[in-house]
Design an enzyme around this catalytic site. Structure first.
Site, PDB file in Angstrom:
ATOM      1  N   SER A   6      -0.548  -3.864  20.361  1.00 46.95           N
ATOM      2  CA  SER A   6      -0.756  -5.090  19.568  1.00 46.95           C
ATOM      3  C   SER A   6       0.618  -5.720  19.350  1.00 46.95           C
ATOM      4  O   SER A   6       1.654  -5.069  19.540  1.00 46.95           O
ATOM      5  CB  SER A   6      -1.411  -4.791  18.219  1.00 46.95           C
ATOM      6  OG  SER A   6      -0.435  -4.382  17.268  1.00 46.95           O
ATOM      7  N   VAL A  64     -17.715   2.380  14.543  1.00 45.46           N
ATOM      8  CA  VAL A  64     -16.792   2.994  15.500  1.00 45.46           C
ATOM      9  C   VAL A  64     -16.562   1.990  16.637  1.00 45.46           C
ATOM     10  O   VAL A  64     -17.517   1.506  17.235  1.00 45.46           O
ATOM     11  CB  VAL A  64     -17.397   4.316  16.036  1.00 45.46           C
ATOM     12  CG1 VAL A  64     -16.603   4.842  17.215  1.00 45.46           C
ATOM     13  CG2 VAL A  64     -17.492   5.335  14.915  1.00 45.46           C
ATOM     14  N   TYR A  65     -15.295   1.671  16.900  1.00 40.68           N
ATOM     15  CA  TYR A  65     -14.986   0.690  17.958  1.00 40.68           C
ATOM     16  C   TYR A  65     -15.033   1.373  19.330  1.00 40.68           C
ATOM     17  O   TYR A  65     -14.265   2.294  19.601  1.00 40.68           O
ATOM     18  CB  TYR A  65     -13.595   0.095  17.761  1.00 40.68           C
ATOM     19  CG  TYR A  65     -13.383  -0.707  16.487  1.00 40.68           C
ATOM     20  CD1 TYR A  65     -14.436  -1.039  15.627  1.00 40.68           C
ATOM     21  CD2 TYR A  65     -12.107  -1.161  16.140  1.00 40.68           C
ATOM     22  CE1 TYR A  65     -14.230  -1.789  14.470  1.00 40.68           C
ATOM     23  CE2 TYR A  65     -11.891  -1.911  14.988  1.00 40.68           C
ATOM     24  CZ  TYR A  65     -12.956  -2.215  14.160  1.00 40.68           C
ATOM     25  OH  TYR A  65     -12.728  -2.956  13.023  1.00 40.68           O
ATOM     26  N   TYR A  89       1.769  -6.587  16.438  1.00 38.00           N
ATOM     27  CA  TYR A  89       2.343  -5.876  15.295  1.00 38.00           C
ATOM     28  C   TYR A  89       3.116  -4.646  15.772  1.00 38.00           C
ATOM     29  O   TYR A  89       4.282  -4.449  15.426  1.00 38.00           O
ATOM     30  CB  TYR A  89       1.240  -5.456  14.310  1.00 38.00           C
ATOM     31  CG  TYR A  89       1.621  -4.266  13.478  1.00 38.00           C
ATOM     32  CD1 TYR A  89       2.642  -4.366  12.545  1.00 38.00           C
ATOM     33  CD2 TYR A  89       1.006  -3.024  13.655  1.00 38.00           C
ATOM     34  CE1 TYR A  89       3.031  -3.258  11.794  1.00 38.00           C
ATOM     35  CE2 TYR A  89       1.380  -1.929  12.910  1.00 38.00           C
ATOM     36  CZ  TYR A  89       2.397  -2.041  11.988  1.00 38.00           C
ATOM     37  OH  TYR A  89       2.786  -0.955  11.266  1.00 38.00           O
ATOM     38  N   HIS A  90       2.473  -3.810  16.573  1.00 36.59           N
ATOM     39  CA  HIS A  90       3.143  -2.601  17.050  1.00 36.59           C
ATOM     40  C   HIS A  90       4.359  -2.949  17.915  1.00 36.59           C
ATOM     41  O   HIS A  90       5.374  -2.260  17.892  1.00 36.59           O
ATOM     42  CB  HIS A  90       2.155  -1.712  17.820  1.00 36.59           C
ATOM     43  CG  HIS A  90       1.085  -1.117  16.959  1.00 36.59           C
ATOM     44  ND1 HIS A  90      -0.179  -1.661  16.871  1.00 36.59           N
ATOM     45  CD2 HIS A  90       1.083  -0.058  16.128  1.00 36.59           C
ATOM     46  CE1 HIS A  90      -0.906  -0.939  16.022  1.00 36.59           C
ATOM     47  NE2 HIS A  90      -0.169   0.043  15.553  1.00 36.59           N
ATOM     48  N   ASP A 124       9.695  -7.647  -3.610  1.00 33.83           N
ATOM     49  CA  ASP A 124       8.481  -8.075  -2.898  1.00 33.83           C
ATOM     50  C   ASP A 124       8.342  -9.581  -3.094  1.00 33.83           C
ATOM     51  O   ASP A 124       8.803 -10.117  -4.097  1.00 33.83           O
ATOM     52  CB  ASP A 124       7.231  -7.366  -3.434  1.00 33.83           C
ATOM     53  CG  ASP A 124       6.177  -7.161  -2.353  1.00 33.83           C
ATOM     54  OD1 ASP A 124       5.833  -6.014  -2.036  1.00 33.83           O
ATOM     55  OD2 ASP A 124       5.697  -8.179  -1.788  1.00 33.83           O
ATOM     56  N   ASN A 125       7.734 -10.257  -2.140  1.00 29.46           N
ATOM     57  CA  ASN A 125       7.403 -11.672  -2.380  1.00 29.46           C
ATOM     58  C   ASN A 125       5.913 -11.918  -2.158  1.00 29.46           C
ATOM     59  O   ASN A 125       5.481 -13.050  -2.002  1.00 29.46           O
ATOM     60  CB  ASN A 125       8.263 -12.609  -1.524  1.00 29.46           C
ATOM     61  CG  ASN A 125       7.876 -12.551  -0.074  1.00 29.46           C
ATOM     62  OD1 ASN A 125       7.386 -11.521   0.388  1.00 29.46           O
ATOM     63  ND2 ASN A 125       8.084 -13.635   0.669  1.00 29.46           N
ATOM     64  N   ASN A 137       8.661 -12.361  10.824  1.00 29.17           N
ATOM     65  CA  ASN A 137       8.849 -11.721   9.520  1.00 29.17           C
ATOM     66  C   ASN A 137       9.437 -10.317   9.681  1.00 29.17           C
ATOM     67  O   ASN A 137      10.390  -9.945   8.985  1.00 29.17           O
ATOM     68  CB  ASN A 137       7.519 -11.639   8.774  1.00 29.17           C
ATOM     69  CG  ASN A 137       7.671 -10.904   7.454  1.00 29.17           C
ATOM     70  OD1 ASN A 137       8.132 -11.455   6.471  1.00 29.17           O
ATOM     71  ND2 ASN A 137       7.314  -9.608   7.434  1.00 29.17           N
ATOM     72  N   LYS A 140       7.399  -3.641  15.955  1.00 33.99           N
ATOM     73  CA  LYS A 140       8.063  -2.414  15.520  1.00 33.99           C
ATOM     74  C   LYS A 140       8.934  -1.827  16.638  1.00 33.99           C
ATOM     75  O   LYS A 140       9.966  -1.210  16.375  1.00 33.99           O
ATOM     76  CB  LYS A 140       7.016  -1.374  15.104  1.00 33.99           C
ATOM     77  CG  LYS A 140       6.186  -1.785  13.892  1.00 33.99           C
ATOM     78  CD  LYS A 140       6.947  -1.528  12.595  1.00 33.99           C
ATOM     79  CE  LYS A 140       6.008  -1.481  11.415  1.00 33.99           C
ATOM     80  NZ  LYS A 140       6.673  -1.065  10.178  1.00 33.99           N
ATOM     81  N   ARG A 199     -10.859  -4.525  20.414  1.00 33.38           N
ATOM     82  CA  ARG A 199      -9.470  -4.420  20.855  1.00 33.38           C
ATOM     83  C   ARG A 199      -9.385  -4.037  22.323  1.00 33.38           C
ATOM     84  O   ARG A 199     -10.280  -3.371  22.831  1.00 33.38           O
ATOM     85  CB  ARG A 199      -8.742  -3.322  20.055  1.00 33.38           C
ATOM     86  CG  ARG A 199      -8.847  -3.499  18.576  1.00 33.38           C
ATOM     87  CD  ARG A 199      -8.175  -2.358  17.846  1.00 33.38           C
ATOM     88  NE  ARG A 199      -8.205  -2.634  16.415  1.00 33.38           N
ATOM     89  CZ  ARG A 199      -7.427  -2.067  15.514  1.00 33.38           C
ATOM     90  NH1 ARG A 199      -6.552  -1.166  15.880  1.00 33.38           N
ATOM     91  NH2 ARG A 199      -7.509  -2.388  14.242  1.00 33.38           N
ATOM     92  N   ASN A 257      -9.960   4.645   5.532  1.00 35.04           N
ATOM     93  CA  ASN A 257     -10.292   3.974   4.269  1.00 35.04           C
ATOM     94  C   ASN A 257     -11.504   3.060   4.447  1.00 35.04           C
ATOM     95  O   ASN A 257     -12.397   3.011   3.598  1.00 35.04           O
ATOM     96  CB  ASN A 257      -9.096   3.144   3.773  1.00 35.04           C
ATOM     97  CG  ASN A 257      -7.961   4.024   3.257  1.00 35.04           C
ATOM     98  OD1 ASN A 257      -8.158   5.212   3.020  1.00 35.04           O
ATOM     99  ND2 ASN A 257      -6.782   3.444   3.090  1.00 35.04           N
ATOM    100  N   THR A 281       5.994   3.104  13.624  1.00 30.70           N
ATOM    101  CA  THR A 281       4.589   3.482  13.744  1.00 30.70           C
ATOM    102  C   THR A 281       4.391   4.325  15.001  1.00 30.70           C
ATOM    103  O   THR A 281       5.035   4.065  16.036  1.00 30.70           O
ATOM    104  CB  THR A 281       3.659   2.256  13.776  1.00 30.70           C
ATOM    105  OG1 THR A 281       2.430   2.605  14.418  1.00 30.70           O
ATOM    106  CG2 THR A 281       4.272   1.094  14.527  1.00 30.70           C
ATOM    107  N   TYR A 284       0.837  -1.212   0.000  1.00 31.45           N
ATOM    108  CA  TYR A 284       0.000   0.000   0.000  1.00 31.45           C
ATOM    109  C   TYR A 284       0.870   1.260   0.000  1.00 31.45           C
ATOM    110  O   TYR A 284       0.519   2.274  -0.607  1.00 31.45           O
ATOM    111  CB  TYR A 284      -0.920  -0.055   1.224  1.00 31.45           C
ATOM    112  CG  TYR A 284      -1.789   1.170   1.428  1.00 31.45           C
ATOM    113  CD1 TYR A 284      -2.644   1.617   0.420  1.00 31.45           C
ATOM    114  CD2 TYR A 284      -1.766   1.870   2.637  1.00 31.45           C
ATOM    115  CE1 TYR A 284      -3.444   2.743   0.605  1.00 31.45           C
ATOM    116  CE2 TYR A 284      -2.563   2.987   2.834  1.00 31.45           C
ATOM    117  CZ  TYR A 284      -3.396   3.429   1.813  1.00 31.45           C
ATOM    118  OH  TYR A 284      -4.183   4.538   2.007  1.00 31.45           O
TER     119      TYR A 284
END
Lengths: 378, 378
Positions: free
Chosen positions: A176, A251-252, A178-179, A31-32, A115, A182, A323, A237, A141, A11
């Site tokens: 999270s 809205v969460y 993911y975060h 990229d893969n 990864n 980072k 979450r 988005n 992030t 993206y």
């Protein structure tokens, strides 16, 4: 300049590749298609599906661009490509970018950690071993900081304690895996930069919205694949897709969660600014890469107000927050450094929202309403 | 109490197992001999080589002890063992513990990061998913903090900034990949503790010395395998081996590097204290686990002075520092929490040094002088 772009189909990766191609750089795109494959595996489809990378590259004017299908978390393949290209700069997007995916289960959590950390480790060790002057530009992030009760500075903070002082990485605590991956990247990069006198720019980015890297582009081959699903769609988005599809914006929780947001156009501008202002040797240069702060409620209201102008009637629905996150918190983050280097922000106007909505409307038949509701909770 | 000990064959794991066996706990010992295999692979041998785990367990009075050969970084095998045993507490030593090994090359660096992070991830996710009340006790390292210019607190620090306040994890910046893997563990554990209300104790330990878990023990089957090589030997143990072998103690660089040290006897005492004082739900309880601060020069001088009493003439030789580290720095770390809970430190007396030297002397024929000089530099 010789620039490698890792995660060049993503993206952010594809719009960055398109923009940098116009500046006469020599580019090696890598990229893969990990994210693309994960989307298939989990039965999510992006709104736009791109042609093959090689056929899109042919459409670019710059002929000094190559693509290689390489897994950046595989050292043998990656280091071979690095050594033969010997980049002046590497833009590292080769990370799994989703909080909900990382929290889906044990497998997805470890896949995200492995990864992201391994790609970063492979890249920084290649730089150290083969080209220590190479400038690494990396996406962090804003989520690394979490929601502390003090102002968020740009990466670093001076701490006074018992009459002595020390400058530290601003303490990070994410919500999270993911975060958190980072945060680990940041720890790893600061270690390498400090020990081996390398140069890394870490861009702490807020959630991105939009489809274009540049307002003059209208050829959809130059747009990125656009995800709006529960796993890989970012909030604004997703809201605009929901609005166009005639379903309520979800809205969460309370909707009082505040974050810093950025237009994809500005992401690409910031990458250009970072390329032109490389981190000094031995320095981990950190920027907070967002242009405006909004609560989720404000975002939803903005979408409603803007789309009323084009006769789209927007409903807003609060749902139970899938979450674990603070829904009421202090939030005041600095974002001055990019502006000082010349960033003129593309703000979230009604026009911008309408423009995204018109793109989505063109592809309205491809919207799958079933993949929008959150299925991964934590 | 039902206690799992991960890495139960290690330098800390076996003495901990022996000590806890005397307290009538039900124990499940886990190891897959990764360190032992690495030592073989790199042609290093420990001073002492133990009998098989099962034959040593038979020597213990407590019959409620089992051993399983399981790789903690393999989720399937590990989670099966966790679920069937359902521990009240887990002591997590299943990490590769060496800075020089982690800096040997790309392969060793990634192996350290992956093994340590994946073992920790597997354990904390098992606790979250199957037994959220289970108390995890984990070895961190004082090396996570590095050598900041301010006092080192026990894990946390209050930061005042622009008239607001926040308590943060004390900022960490280590000087090897091994130590950085421990920082990543801390980030990961704080994430899980905070989100899922778990209980974790993180023991930030300094370099350990000694061979006994308890002064009353003389049966060498209850001693751990004792490494003195360049990869897995800790500094004081290595010094005493060099002294006994009649070769100079090799001080890296100026020798002004200050660290906090701890006797193996106290490590085991601290584990007992942590077991008796479990972290509260939602709390990452952090202790700085060392008893005395010394510079490397002071350590060498202490060994020289002590061993003179038993007619061992000790030479000291400064060699080029094979590591990148600050050789002149501020260092003042707090270690009050364990003492407040009752730790009576076993300090580094001449007697302690002589006792270790006598053990080494008994095995003097097994000393391989070739594996002591540093071969891994960074």
């Amino acid at each position: 300049m010789k620039i490698m772009i890792l995660g060049a189909n993503g993206y952010l990766g594809w719009p960055t590749s398109v923009e940098l191609s116009s500046k006469n750089h020599k580019l090696l795109l890598i990229d893969n298609f990990t994210k693309k494959n994960i989307l298939k595996e989990y039965n999510r489809q992006p709104l736009l599906i791109n042609k093959s990378m090689n056929s899109r590259i042919k459409l670019l004017e710059n002929k000094n661009i190559n693509f290689k299908n390489i897994d950046c978390s595989n050292y043998t393949g990656f280091s071979r490509a690095f050594k033969s290209f010997m980049p002046d700069a590497v833009i590292h997007y080769a990370e799994l970018p989703s909080a909900p995916y990382s929290m889906f289960g044990h497998k997805e959590g470890w896949r995200t950690l492995e990864n992201n950390l391994k790609s970063t480790f492979n890249l920084i060790t290649c730089i150290k071993d083969f080209n220590p002057n190479c400038h690494m530009i990396k996406l962090g992030t804003m989520g690394e900081y979490g929601t502390p009760n003090i102002d968020i500075e740009e990466g670093w903070i001076d701490v006074a304690h018992n009459k002595r002082k020390q400058k530290f990485l601003y303490p990070r605590q994410a919500s999270s895996l993911y975060h958190t991956s980072k945060i680990m990247d940041t720890d790893l990069l600061w270690f390498y930069v400090r020990l081996y006198n390398l140069r890394v720019t870490d861009l702490m980015q807020g959630p991105v919205y939009g489809i274009k890297s540049n307002n003059k582009i209208s050829n959809e081959n130059f747009f990125p694949e656009f995800s709006y699903d529960d796993l890989f769609g970012t909030v604004l988005n997703r809201f605009i897709v929901q609005a166009v599809a005639g379903i309520p914006l979800t809205v969460y929780g309370s909707g009082n969660q505040v974050r810093g947001y950025i237009n994809l156009i500005d992401t690409v501008k910031c990458i250009n600014i970072a390329l032109k202002n490389p981190a000094k040797k031995g320095s981990l240069e950190i920027y907070n890469q967002f242009t405006e702060q909004f609560s989720v409620n404000e975002l939803a209201a903005k979408v409603k107000k803007a789309l009323k102008k084009v006769d789209i009637d927007v409903m807003i629905k609060k749902i139970r927050n899938p979450r674990i996150e603070a829904e009421k918190h202090y939030y005041n983050a600095s974002n001055q450094k990019m502006k000082k280097l010349g960033l003129k922000p593309s703000l979230l106007t009604d026009e911008v929202i309408i423009d995204i909505a018109m793109f989505i409307k063109k592809h309205i038949k491809r919207i799958n309403k079933k993949i929008i509701q959150p299925k991964s909770g934590w």
